[in-house]
Design an enzyme around this catalytic site. Structure first.
Site, PDB file in Angstrom:
ATOM      1  N   SER A  89      38.052  34.438  34.757  1.00  0.00           N
ATOM      2  CA  SER A  89      37.692  35.545  33.875  1.00  0.00           C
ATOM      3  C   SER A  89      37.275  36.790  34.663  1.00  0.00           C
ATOM      4  O   SER A  89      38.065  37.372  35.385  1.00  0.00           O
ATOM      5  CB  SER A  89      36.581  35.086  32.929  1.00  0.00           C
ATOM      6  OG  SER A  89      36.342  36.013  31.914  1.00  0.00           O
ATOM      7  N   ASP A  91      39.042  42.578  31.115  1.00  0.00           N
ATOM      8  CA  ASP A  91      38.626  41.822  32.297  1.00  0.00           C
ATOM      9  C   ASP A  91      39.819  41.044  32.838  1.00  0.00           C
ATOM     10  O   ASP A  91      40.946  41.193  32.365  1.00  0.00           O
ATOM     11  CB  ASP A  91      37.434  40.913  31.984  1.00  0.00           C
ATOM     12  CG  ASP A  91      37.812  39.723  31.115  1.00  0.00           C
ATOM     13  OD1 ASP A  91      38.804  39.818  30.372  1.00  0.00           O
ATOM     14  OD2 ASP A  91      37.110  38.694  31.169  1.00  0.00           O
TER      15      ASP A  91
END
Length: 447
Positions: free
Chosen positions: A103, A242
């Protein structure tokens, strides 16, 4: 029984160190494959997506080996956003979906996330059962039943077409100049193409991944780069994703940032006005600002809080029949469209509101006044438990008494890194600073 390997969002760690080694990934793939083949039979399949980290190649191959060893047929998607894996798992009638990503973490880290056949992340119970299988002998397939692996060339395109269905059919983005920061991550191709196809003038940032620059001074956790681009190009709005594109931050035309709380406030109010908000409720975590709760209260709406982690948000949404939730960090979950947080879909919802209302981004990103919030992290050695120290507990109790009636304190262990997160909210800035600093000092002394 508790989970040791799995955290709040799958398995995560530093690449080539336990548990993010090829050996563990192979065993984890075999265990997950056997778990989803408990009923026997044939034609079992799993889809695997990844972000752009260098270590993704290693883990992809190891997982493929483990999964095929139990008879699972593997469909390799290549770089695709995490929500794309959730969508394609369900769309392609797979038994299991796997996303290889850490992530928003730096490139040195990586992670493995699992999705069930319904496209939702696995429950705690399912993860515990897979962990338990690692402790014993995993039954492998007979030689003639070993699975096959196949690369799917149009997985990203399928996801892009799906994402566009979330945008109102009567609207276009013509005349809108958008800075789009993809964090050199999983959406570096998908996101710019979607916005361009909907008519926007796209100024791409963070779209040149090299395996080690994911989230490096770009993306939703480093919005300075997108903000500078917005101002330099005179853009109407900025969207910062992200590394795996399940989070988003929105920037107005001046480069000012709206976090997930402000985005959720905008969508909640809009959906409530349209009669779309199921149960009159927004689901968010304990980290969401007190100002968001007051904003909803003033409109007769409810905020239901959960533990930190978009997986827990989704579980509460499904249990209560709610369709909107998310996190301050930028996970926005809209189960009308997706099974997990989708930064690109959330960004499109914001752009749609700009087009519909005719208002500037700066008029939309400040839905409520935030209560001053301060968050500090303390790193500790794995295996230690600083929050259990009597000295730390005493300091926490004393400061909870000081702030009672004026704000709140939240202290928790990160589910993805060896960090203690100390957060407090209070209108009195001096008291806020003092409370957090005292608790941080106590935790630091304990570690």
């Amino acid at each position: 029984m508790s989970r040791k390997l799995f955290g709040t969002d799958g398995v995560r760690g530093r690449a080539n160190s336990y548990p993010m080694t090829a050996e563990v990934a192979l065993k984890l793939g075999a265990a997950a494959g056997r778990y989803f083949r408990r009923d026997g039979g044939s034609a079992h399949r799993v889809v695997i997506g990844k972000d752009t980290r260098l270590s993704g190649y290693m883990l992809e191959n190891a997982l493929t080996a483990g999964l095929t060893s139990t008879g699972m047929n593997v469909l390799l998607l290549g770089p695709v956003p995490t929500p794309g894996v959730g969508f394609l798992t369900r769309s392609m009638r797979a038994d299991l979906g796997v996303m290889i990503s850490a992530s928003h973490n730096p490139h040195q880290d990586n992670g493995i996330k699992f999705f069930g056949p319904d496209g939702f992340k696995l429950s705690d119970q399912a993860e515990m059962e897979i962990e338990a299988m690692l402790e014993g002998e995993i039954r492998l397939a007979q030689a003639e039943n070993i699975g096959r692996a196949k690369r799917i060339e149009d997985g990203r395109g399928r996801y892009q077409e799906f994402v566009k269905t979330s945008f109102p059919s009567g609207l276009r983005l013509d005349g809108l100049k958008v800075v789009l920061d993809c964090a050199n991550g999983a959406a570096y191709k998908a996101a710019p193409e979607v916005l361009w196809e909907l008519g926007a003038e796209v100024i791409p940032v963070g779209v040149s991944p090299n395996g080690t620059n994911i989230n490096d001074r770009c993306g939703s956790t480093y919005t300075q780069t997108a903000a500078e681009a917005v101002v330099a190009h005179g853009a109407h709005v900025g969207i910062a994703l992200d590394g795996d594109a399940d989070r988003v931050m929105i920037l107005d035309e001046h480069g000012r940032v709206a976090d997930g709380d402000q985005i959720m406030a905008l969508l909640t109010a809009r959906w409530a006005d349209e009669g779309r908000l199921q149960g009159g409720t927004l689901v968010a975590t304990v980290m969401s600002n007190l100002g968001l709760e007051r904003f909803l209260d003033a409109r007769g709406l409810r905020l239901e809080r959960t533990a930190v982690g978009d997986r827990y948000v989704v579980e509460a949404m499904r249990a209560g029949g709610f369709n909107l939730g998310g996190e301050q960090s930028g996970h926005i979950v809209m189960t009308d469209y997706a099974t997990t947080g989708d930064g690109l879909i959330a960004g499109l919802q914001f752009l749609a509101e700009m087009v519909r209302s005719g208002e500037k981004a700066s008029q939309l990103i400040r839905q409520f006044e935030t209560v001053p919030q301060l968050l500090k992290n303390v790193r500790y050695e794995a295996g230690k438990a600083p929050l259990e120290a009597a000295s730390v507990q005493a300091v926490i109790a004393a400061n909870e008494a000081r702030i009672a009636g004026k704000g709140r304190i939240l202290i928790r262990k990160s589910g993805t890194e060896p960090l203690i997160r100390v957060m407090a909210e209070c209108q009195d800035a001096a008291l806020l600073q003092n409370v957090v600093e005292e608790i941080v000092a106590a935790v630091e002394a304990a570690v």
